[in-house]
Design an enzyme around this catalytic site. Structure first.
Site, PDB file in Angstrom:
ATOM      1  CG  HIS A 236      -1.558  -1.580   1.112  1.00  0.00           C
ATOM      2  ND1 HIS A 236      -2.491  -1.314   0.848  1.00  0.00           N
ATOM      3  CD2 HIS A 236      -1.079  -2.559   2.305  1.00  0.00           C
ATOM      4  CE1 HIS A 236      -3.176  -3.290   1.311  1.00  0.00           C
ATOM      5  NE2 HIS A 236      -2.326  -3.431   1.854  1.00  0.00           N
TER       6      HIS A 236
ATOM      7  CB  SER B  96      13.189  22.528 -16.019  1.00  0.00           C
ATOM      8  OG  SER B  96      11.744  24.057 -15.708  1.00  0.00           O
TER       9      SER B  96
END
Ligand code: ARG
Length: 494
Positions: free
Chosen positions: A159, A280
């Protein structure tokens, strides 16, 4: 002289609008099968000659022209949209080059239906072998990295929450196991792909005394297909390979997802090499894992190609329908997306730098050895596992896995204090130790180094078997094709 479309001229009238021709054309996808088509033409012509279906005066120049295409490549003009597909393109060019007396005999006793099905199977079996080789390389890298990280303790997650400690080797071997099954799926599919449809003609076979076995052998197929309608209309082997690639890409994508998460600053388990990162255009500090992100997306493209092919096929009546042409662009695109992904993923893993200290530190977080403490209570205090599970769970809820909290939790859960020998500090510390937790998990396939070493040995043996199979099959096909070319050249020389 420019070649005319010889398929169309007898039955249909008028020049076709370029938009219609382009809409019908499979030329872009046919670039993948052009080489295979020349081989099919050579094998078929050689067979026609040997069977006496065409005479030497016609067959030899035809075979000579085909051998020239084999050695020099198919000229660009053959890919013009006006021919609809490469089969018509090559035939038209040959007729224009050597005349209809010879070139016009190429299509005796066959149809484009068995021709294209044969070309697809030739290109597909090659693709399956190349994908198998790529998987073998990827598995080799995973095994090498695992070999060096058997002691590299890290948290295992369920999980996406800290669950139990494991090792980097154990985590990577989970993917290697999946890729080993992908390899087995490829080799299994290969046997079903590598059978010859040639001789099925439109779908009902032919009245000429052809020898379909000899063309099959010359083209490296293991045998001919048993039903001529299935031979031209069946695309289940294409769907099968697409499905296998889609399944494989789900594992590729999950591994990419792990690497993306691990390379984020939150987790910080891995640093991917600069070559696989982008930055970026505005944020100068950025180092983004673009390569594995594209790979994760490619899984979507491959799954999409698989569904497109299945949906195109599912409503088609027997036998050949032109809809089948629409499948191959999806097939070839999925094949190259998948292969590029597994090729590059091997490089990503080979150059990744794992932060082993960070992993080890994190392995003990989140009460990750609570199960070991519960097991200790079962084994030493004789408690039922569910009772031990409740006691440890209650202690975690109360804020700590120390003797005092465990004592209080025991009273809350059982109504009684722990037996005479309640747990000491050192006993609790021992039960919670991450190193010990991993070392004790020596069951088959478990994360303990001793178990991981055994798994690596088994997987390496399996890998070697797969590599030997792929090399043998590649050699067998290359030999068959070399034999075909040799026989054709001898026939031309006379
Ligand atoms: N380009 C076609 C395909 O990919 C070749 C077979 C054409 N056959 C036909 N009957 N029109 O399926």
């Amino acid at each position: 002289m420019t070649a005319e479309d010889v398929v169309r001229r007898g039955r249909l009238s008028g020049e076709r609008d370029a938009r219609i021709a382009a809409f019908l054309s499979s030329m872009t996808a046919d670039r993948t099968i052009a080489g295979a088509d020349v081989l099919v033409d050579i094998a078929h012509t050689l067979m026609l000659l040997k069977q006496g279906i065409i005479v030497r005066e016609a067959g030899r120049p035809l075979l000579g022209a085909l051998l020239a295409l084999y050695w020099e490549g198919v000229p660009d003009e053959a890919f013009d949209d006006r021919f609809e597909d490469i089969h018509a393109g090559i035939e038209s060019m040959l007729i224009s080059a050597i005349g209809e007396g010879a070139g016009g005999r190429l299509h005796t006793a066959r149809s484009r239906n068995d021709e294209v099905a044969t070309c697809i199977r030739i290109a597909l079996r090659d693709a399956v072998l190349v994908q198998t080789a790529s998987l073998i390389t990827l598995r080799g890298v995973l095994l090498d990295v695992a070999q060096h990280s058997m002691e590299a303790i890290m948290p295992g997650f369920t999980h996406m929450q800290h669950a139990q400690p494991t090792t980097l080797a154990h985590h990577l071997l989970a993917y290697e196991a999946a890729f080993a099954r992908d390899t087995a799926r490829m080799t299994g599919a290969y046997g079903r792909v590598n059978r010859s449809p040639l001789g099925a003609a439109a779908f009902a076979g032919t009245t000429y005394p052809i020898d379909a076995r000899s063309t099959a052998v010359h083209l490296g197929f293991s045998s001919t297909l048993g039903n001529t309608m299935d031979a031209v209309a069946g695309r289940d082997v294409v769907l099968e390979v697409l499905a296998h690639l889609a399944v494989m890409m789900t594992s590729v994508s999950r591994l990419c997802e792990d690497l993306i998460l691990w390379s984020s600053r939150f987790i910080g388990f891995v640093r991917l090499a600069d070559a696989y990162c982008s930055t970026s255009s505005i944020m100068p500090q950025k180092r983004n894992p673009d390569t594995v992100e594209i790979m994760r997306a490619k899984a979507g493209s491959v799954i999409g190609a698989c569904s497109a092919a299945m949906v195109i096929t599912k409503g088609l009546p027997m036998s050949y329908n032109r809809d089948l042409q629409e499948i191959t662009p999806h097939l070839w695109r999925a094949i190259s997306d998948a292969r590029e992904s597994t090729d590059l993923l091997a490089g990503v893993l080979e150059t990744a730098v794992f932060d082993l200290d960070r992993m080890r530190l994190e392995a003990g977080q989140g009460s990750s050895t609570a199960t070991d403490l519960a097991d200790h209570l079962v084994q030493n205090a004789g408690l039922p596992f569910r009772t031990a599970h409740s006691i440890v769970g209650r202690a975690v809820a109360k804020g700590g896995l120390d003797p005092a909290t465990l004592h209080a939790a025991t009273i809350e859960i059982t109504g009684n204090p722990p037996g005479a020998k309640g747990m000491s500090d050192s006993e609790v510390a021992m039960a919670l130790d991450t190193e010990r937790s991993v070392a004790m998990r020596s069951c088959v396939g478990g994360p303990a180094p001793v178990a991981v070493r055994a798994t690596i040995n088994e997987e390496r043996a399996c890998l070697e078997g797969d590599a030997a199979w792929a090399a043998h099959e590649r050699g067998r096909i290359d030999q068959a094709i070399a034999g075909l070319i040799r026989d054709a050249e001898e026939m031309v020389k006379g």
